[in-house]
Design an enzyme around this catalytic site. Structure first.
Site, mmCIF file in Angstrom:
data_model
loop_
_atom_site.group_PDB
_atom_site.id
_atom_site.type_symbol
_atom_site.label_atom_id
_atom_site.label_comp_id
_atom_site.label_asym_id
_atom_site.label_seq_id
_atom_site.Cartn_x
_atom_site.Cartn_y
_atom_site.Cartn_z
ATOM 1 N N SER A 211 0.844 -1.191 0.000
ATOM 2 C CA SER A 211 0.000 0.000 0.000
ATOM 3 C C SER A 211 0.877 1.237 0.000
ATOM 4 O O SER A 211 1.801 1.351 0.811
ATOM 5 C CB SER A 211 -0.912 0.001 1.228
ATOM 6 O OG SER A 211 -1.839 1.069 1.172
ATOM 7 N N THR A 249 -12.169 2.509 -13.444
ATOM 8 C CA THR A 249 -11.259 3.524 -13.959
ATOM 9 C C THR A 249 -10.109 3.759 -12.993
ATOM 10 O O THR A 249 -10.312 3.928 -11.790
ATOM 11 C CB THR A 249 -12.012 4.851 -14.188
ATOM 12 O OG1 THR A 249 -13.089 4.617 -15.092
ATOM 13 C CG2 THR A 249 -11.088 5.905 -14.759
ATOM 14 N N CYS A 339 -6.977 0.809 12.041
ATOM 15 C CA CYS A 339 -8.273 0.239 11.656
ATOM 16 C C CYS A 339 -9.051 -0.282 12.858
ATOM 17 O O CYS A 339 -10.243 -0.553 12.766
ATOM 18 C CB CYS A 339 -8.066 -0.890 10.651
ATOM 19 S SG CYS A 339 -7.265 -0.364 9.132
#
Length: 399
Positions: A211, A249, A339
């Site tokens: 990431s 996209t 998280c």
């Protein structure tokens, strides 16, 4: 008030070059990279250059890099993509994975996938022999087995023996060449990529997650390495992007920003003295805190760890109170994964390691980056013990 940011495992500051590249894309090259006209293809060229930079950082071919929205999507694509279409699937993982692995694993279990958890030692390390025993015991009843073990733990920084675990998987494959069992190895390397040199082609993993915002890139963009020949069922449908592996996209500005971040990270990890210097900075922080707070302990301190991470337990205190006290003095840290913030329960990672609750409740993660300075470490070494000692004097302690 001086601020000291020590929550880099949650997210890192985007490098200035990254910000400039993202801004340029939004201003000048905002075309759709799937369009066939010249303006769209100019954007496509920049996407592919960024993909090549990520591939260079990971040590793989460009075509093996699938661009995603980040680590969570990459993990979901790896797990669900490998297992949901299998007739008799098995997921082998650990109890100390990030929630981006734990929660998909729980969902797969509810959907009928067999899930096995590997045992860990007191530092949070997986013993390769345990994986060997489990594969020998379980493989005959499953057509697809996915082993998913993170490369470095996001809370403690403990580095798993990925090379040895991959060797176990390779041996299991060779011993079952005539069977219909397919065995894959995935690693969530979100915390590892950009902090140490890696080469997926040398290590031999089949799938790897990273990431961008963990190595000074933008949020909302990441990648999944998929070794050539490995087939995954796409989870984002609706377009032919990423060679039909991930529809939608492309987030062109963020992808280009990730490419720049990957180039900067590669330049950093390729110089061993960079890592040595940063590790010495982390060690100096630990010594300073432990000398000033004698009953403090470093969780996972007996294992190999990332140079940037230290998880310190302060017995009989509450991490939330420590973090508030630190924040008031301009030092920013965390109690674990961002998280999972908001939970008053101790970290499931620390509990799985066997850390006593009275220590787990008071454990704080300090995570540095290559931008962290010596002056910031000096400030943190001064402030952390002050906050801890004040809490010991003014608050009731946990028994």
């Amino acid at each position: 008030m001086e601020t000291v940011y020590l929550d880099n495992n949650a997210t890192t500051q985007p490098a200035p070059q990254v910000v400039e590249a993202v801004d340029e894309m939004y201003r000048h090259w905002w075309g759709n990279p799937s369009s066939v006209h010249r303006f769209g293809q100019a954007a496509r060229q920049r996407v592919e250059l960024a993909r090549a930079s990520v591939a260079d950082l990971l040590g793989c071919r460009d075509r093996e890099v699938v661009l995603t929205s980040g680590g969570t999507e990459s993990n979901n694509l790896a797990l669900f993509g490998a297992l949901v279409q299998a007739k008799r699937p098995l997921l082998i993982t650990t109890p100390i994975e990030h929630s981006a692995i734990r929660e998909p694993g729980e969902a797969l279990s509810r959907a009928g996938v067999d899930v096995e958890l590997l045992p860990i030692d007191a530092d949070g390390c997986v013993e390769p022999s345990a994986l060997h025993e489990l594969l020998n015991r379980e493989s005959g009843d499953h057509d697809v087995i996915l082993v998913s073990v993170h490369w470095a733990n996001n809370e403690t920084g403990v580095v798993e023996p990925i090379d040895a675990l991959v060797d176990v998987v390779r041996a299991a494959r060779e011993s079952r060449e005539a069977s219909n069992t397919r065995i894959l190895f995935h690693t969530d390397a979100t915390q590892m990529v950009g902090k140490a040199p890696i080469s997926v082609s040398e290590v031999g993993v089949d799938l790897l997650t990273c990431s961008a915002h963990k190595f000074h890139g933008p949020k909302g963009v990441g990648a999944l390495f998929i070794r050539q020949g490995v087939q995954l069922a796409p989870q984002n449908r609706g377009g032919p992007q990423e060679r039909d592996r991930r529809g939608g996209t492309e987030n062109t500005p963020a992808i280009v920003g990730m490419g720049v971040a990957a180039e900067l990270a590669k330049a950093f990890v390729d110089v061993e003295t960079n890592i040595t210097t940063c590790r010495a900075r982390r060690d100096r922080f630990e010594r300073g805190v432990l000398d000033a707070v004698p009953d403090a302990v470093v969780n996972g301190g007996g294992a190999e760890r990332l140079w940037n991470t230290t998880n310190v337990g302060f017995p009989r205190l509450e991490a939330e109170a420590i973090l508030i006290g630190l924040s008031e003095r301009g030092v920013y840290a965390s109690a674990g994964a961002a998280c999972s913030s908001g939970s008053l329960d101790p970290s499931p990672v620390l509990l799985a390691m066997g850390v006593p609750e009275q220590i787990a409740h008071g454990s704080v993660r300090f995570s540095m980056s290559r931008f962290t300075t010596d002056d910031e470490i000096d400030t943190a070494v001064r402030v952390v013990p002050q906050v801890v000692q004040r809490l010991k004097q003014t608050l009731p302690t946990r028994v």
